[in-house]
Motif scaffolding. Structure first.
Motif, PDB file in Angstrom:
ATOM      1  N   UNK A 400     -20.962 -19.394 -17.623  1.00  0.00           N
ATOM      2  CA  UNK A 400     -22.348 -19.767 -17.941  1.00  0.00           C
ATOM      3  C   UNK A 400     -22.409 -21.016 -18.818  1.00  0.00           C
ATOM      4  N   UNK A 401     -21.482 -21.132 -19.743  1.00  0.00           N
ATOM      5  CA  UNK A 401     -21.460 -22.327 -20.601  1.00  0.00           C
ATOM      6  C   UNK A 401     -21.089 -23.546 -19.755  1.00  0.00           C
ATOM      7  N   UNK A 402     -20.207 -23.346 -18.815  1.00  0.00           N
ATOM      8  CA  UNK A 402     -19.991 -24.391 -17.810  1.00  0.00           C
ATOM      9  C   UNK A 402     -18.700 -25.178 -17.948  1.00  0.00           C
ATOM     10  N   UNK A 403     -18.654 -26.241 -17.167  1.00  0.00           N
ATOM     11  CA  UNK A 403     -17.439 -27.064 -17.098  1.00  0.00           C
ATOM     12  C   UNK A 403     -17.789 -28.505 -17.425  1.00  0.00           C
ATOM     13  N   UNK A 404     -16.793 -29.266 -17.778  1.00  0.00           N
ATOM     14  CA  UNK A 404     -17.021 -30.704 -17.898  1.00  0.00           C
ATOM     15  C   UNK A 404     -15.776 -31.441 -17.403  1.00  0.00           C
ATOM     16  N   UNK A 405     -16.014 -32.729 -17.059  1.00  0.00           N
ATOM     17  CA  UNK A 405     -14.910 -33.536 -16.545  1.00  0.00           C
ATOM     18  C   UNK A 405     -14.044 -34.001 -17.706  1.00  0.00           C
ATOM     19  N   UNK A 406     -12.765 -33.778 -17.573  1.00  0.00           N
ATOM     20  CA  UNK A 406     -11.833 -34.267 -18.592  1.00  0.00           C
ATOM     21  C   UNK A 406     -10.887 -35.280 -17.949  1.00  0.00           C
ATOM     22  N   UNK A 451     -12.904 -28.809 -16.255  1.00  0.00           N
ATOM     23  CA  UNK A 451     -12.324 -27.739 -17.077  1.00  0.00           C
ATOM     24  C   UNK A 451     -13.446 -26.986 -17.773  1.00  0.00           C
ATOM     25  N   UNK A 452     -13.212 -25.698 -18.026  1.00  0.00           N
ATOM     26  CA  UNK A 452     -14.195 -24.890 -18.750  1.00  0.00           C
ATOM     27  C   UNK A 452     -14.376 -25.442 -20.162  1.00  0.00           C
ATOM     28  N   UNK A 453     -15.635 -25.583 -20.575  1.00  0.00           N
ATOM     29  CA  UNK A 453     -15.892 -26.091 -21.927  1.00  0.00           C
ATOM     30  C   UNK A 453     -15.369 -25.088 -22.958  1.00  0.00           C
TER      31      UNK A 453
END
Ligand SMILES: Nc1ncnc2c1ncn2[C@@H]1O[C@H](COP(=O)(O)OP(=O)(O)OP(=O)(O)O)[C@@H](O)[C@H]1O
Ligand SMILES: [Mg+2]
Length: 501
Positions: A400-406, A451-453
């Motif tokens: 739910x918090x989500x992912x971001x590009x790393x 990746x998961x935050x």
């Protein structure tokens, strides 16, 4: 009817921006946020009750909210009484407990307040809540053959209530059972003078037939008893009657009878005036009877809150908010909750449901009902996750918090001979090439990956769980749907709660 508060109204906040909970130095949970519902999840001993829940409960009390407190444990009442004292709200507490000093006759109440048009439906809904609460308390589900008998039982009851209501203007559970017990067991019995003379059902049907001009719909209900019921197979009929009797019998005598079938001196509307109604009939102490009692009152509370808007008119937006509070909420879930919480903000009702993990929601609503549990969870816009070892809950929170590009950098080096000699180029990097064809080089490539935050294992080992060893600090990850927290500039924030506050 006892009035609440001895005519001294309890002041309250109604502005949507009223800060309820300070989160870190820069963020708050407002009253409007609270109206969108809060679910608190965390493993046993993670600090739900003594951390986030306690802090939130105090905020509701300080804001002058009314409320309904469901009780799983016998300690719940004392905790609320203590919090009420600390916030100067001890005068707001009203307790329904086994002394039955506070009680409500649910049949009379339903007829008086939920009567218009939908009386039969509302009464059937209450009976459904009774059976649902029993199922949850005993860990069984109304499925398969069981469900068939339950459905038939509700159909049978749905054909009794309107007749008794029309003929006698009131309904008593004893009369419901008496009507069913003396109904004709065969088409022949309908012509039996003995039956006509002595059966409560026969007498009631005769009186109903005289009212058909006033209540033409009664004919359909009467036909059920003179045509369908006598034609039913004996085994089927006795199973359905046994199902009804197992649901209603506990209300014929004892505590449930005293609490719900005598007179009325407690109505859920008092929460709208600031009362904190505590249902001190803990499930851990009274089992199925405690769960059933609380399910009935919760149903009446939800219906009363739905009606507040209609009664208050255009000033409703300035009226008092109430909280529906359920720690260990797995004992109190109902399939009606999803509908209620879809509109709870409109009813100015803040839901706070607390349990260990999402599986508790799944288990309470019955196997195969996971989608219903997900739908209910989805109605709570504020999520507070404490430390947890449950993989499903942690995965859910992380997703739910989500992912971001790393960025991922990779470096490659080469050292070798080329047959032709000369230059070799590696992008943006050093390459040396000798005349003998010996090349030494390195290259760095930047690639991106999702990746998961907050990864799921963060919830297993990074959040404090209170007690002296953690200096009484409890951590939780908070998410508010569609909101970016100032502190993190993300949709989640880590909040710390003090068990001693
Ligand atoms: N006021 C307090 N001061 C210090 N420690 C406390 C206090 N209240 C509870 N504790 C301890 O803090 C931990 C968290 O307790 P808490 O009851 O809040 O957990 P919980 O998440 O509600 O657990 P459960 O799911 O079992 O209800 C436990 O180890 C408990 O014994
Ligand atoms: Mg707890």
């Amino acid at each position: 009817m006892t009035r609440f508060g001895k005519n001294s109204p309890i002041p309250y906040h109604y502005e949507p921006k009223t800060p309820m909970l300070k989160v870190g130095k820069r963020d708050v949970l407002t009253l409007d946020d609270c109206l969108r519902g809060t679910v608190i999840l965390g493993g046993t001993g993670s600090g739900k009750t003594s951390g986030s829940a306690r802090t939130l409960a105090k905020a509701y009390l300080k804001a002058g909210c009314g409320g309904l407190v469901m009780c799983a444990h016998d300690a719940e009442r004392a905790q609320w009484e203590e919090l009420a004292k600390e916030t100067g709200r001890e005068g707001s507490i009203i307790v329904m407990d086994a002394t039955a000093a506070r009680r409500i006759n649910f049949l009379d109440y339903t007829m008086a307040t939920l009567g218009a048009g939908g009386f039969n439906t509302n009464l059937l809904d209450i009976i459904k809540r009774i059976s649902e609460a029993g199922d949850i308390a005993e860990g069984r589900s109304s499925s398969g053959e069981n469900k068939f008998f339950y459905d038939s039982a509700f159909e049978m009851l749905g054909n009794v209530f309107p007749i008794l209501h029309a003929v006698y203007e009131s309904i008593r559970l004893r009369e419901v059972m008496s009507f069913i017990d003396t109904a004709p067991k065969s088409p022949q019995q309908l012509n039996d003078p003995e039956w006509t003379e002595h059966s409560f059902c026969a007498k009631t049907l005769a009186l109903a037939s005289q009212l058909l001009d006033t209540y033409p719909d009664l004919e359909i209900y009467c036909d059920y008893w003179t045509e369908r019921f006598p034609d039913m197979g004996d085994r089927m009929r006795s199973s359905v009657i046994a199902t009804i009797s197992s649901m209603l019998y506990p209300f014929m005598t004892g505590k449930l009878h005293e609490l719900f079938c005598t007179d009325t001196n407690l109505v859920p509307q008092l929460a709208g005036e600031g009362a904190i109604i505590i249902l001190d009939l803990p499930v851990h102490l009274y089992g199925k009877a405690g769960a059933t009692a609380q399910a009935i009152f919760k149903y009446l509370f939800q219906r009363a809150m739905e009606q507040r808007e209609r009664d208050a008119g255009k000033d409703f937006k300035k009226s008092r908010c109430v909280v529906l509070w359920a720690d260990e909420c797995q004992y109190f879930l109902s399939d009606q909750d999803t509908k209620f919480f879809s509109n709870a903000r409109r009813y100015r009702t803040c839901g706070v449901y607390i349990t260990q993990d999402v599986k508790s929601f799944y288990a309470a609503l019955g196997s195969g009902n996971e989608h219903a549990a997900d739908a209910l969870l989805g109605k709570f816009q504020n999520r507070i996750w404490h430390a947890n070892a449950d993989h499903t809950t942690n995965e859910d929170a992380s997703r739910l918090i989500g992912e971001r590009l790393l960025d991922q950098m990779s470096k490659q080096t080469s050292d070798g001979f080329s047959a032709s000699g000369g230059n070799t180029q590696a992008e943006g990097n050093n390459t040396q090439s000798g005349q003998d064809g010996h090349n030494v080089g390195s290259s760095t490539t930047v690639s991106q990956y999702l990746a998961r935050i907050v990864p799921p294992n963060f919830f297993t080992n990074k959040l404090r769980t209170g007690t002296a060893s953690n200096k009484y600090k409890v951590d939780a990850v908070m998410l508010k749907s569609g909101h970016t927290w100032r502190h993190t500039r993300e949709n989640y924030v880590i909040a710390a709660f003090d068990q001693r506050v």
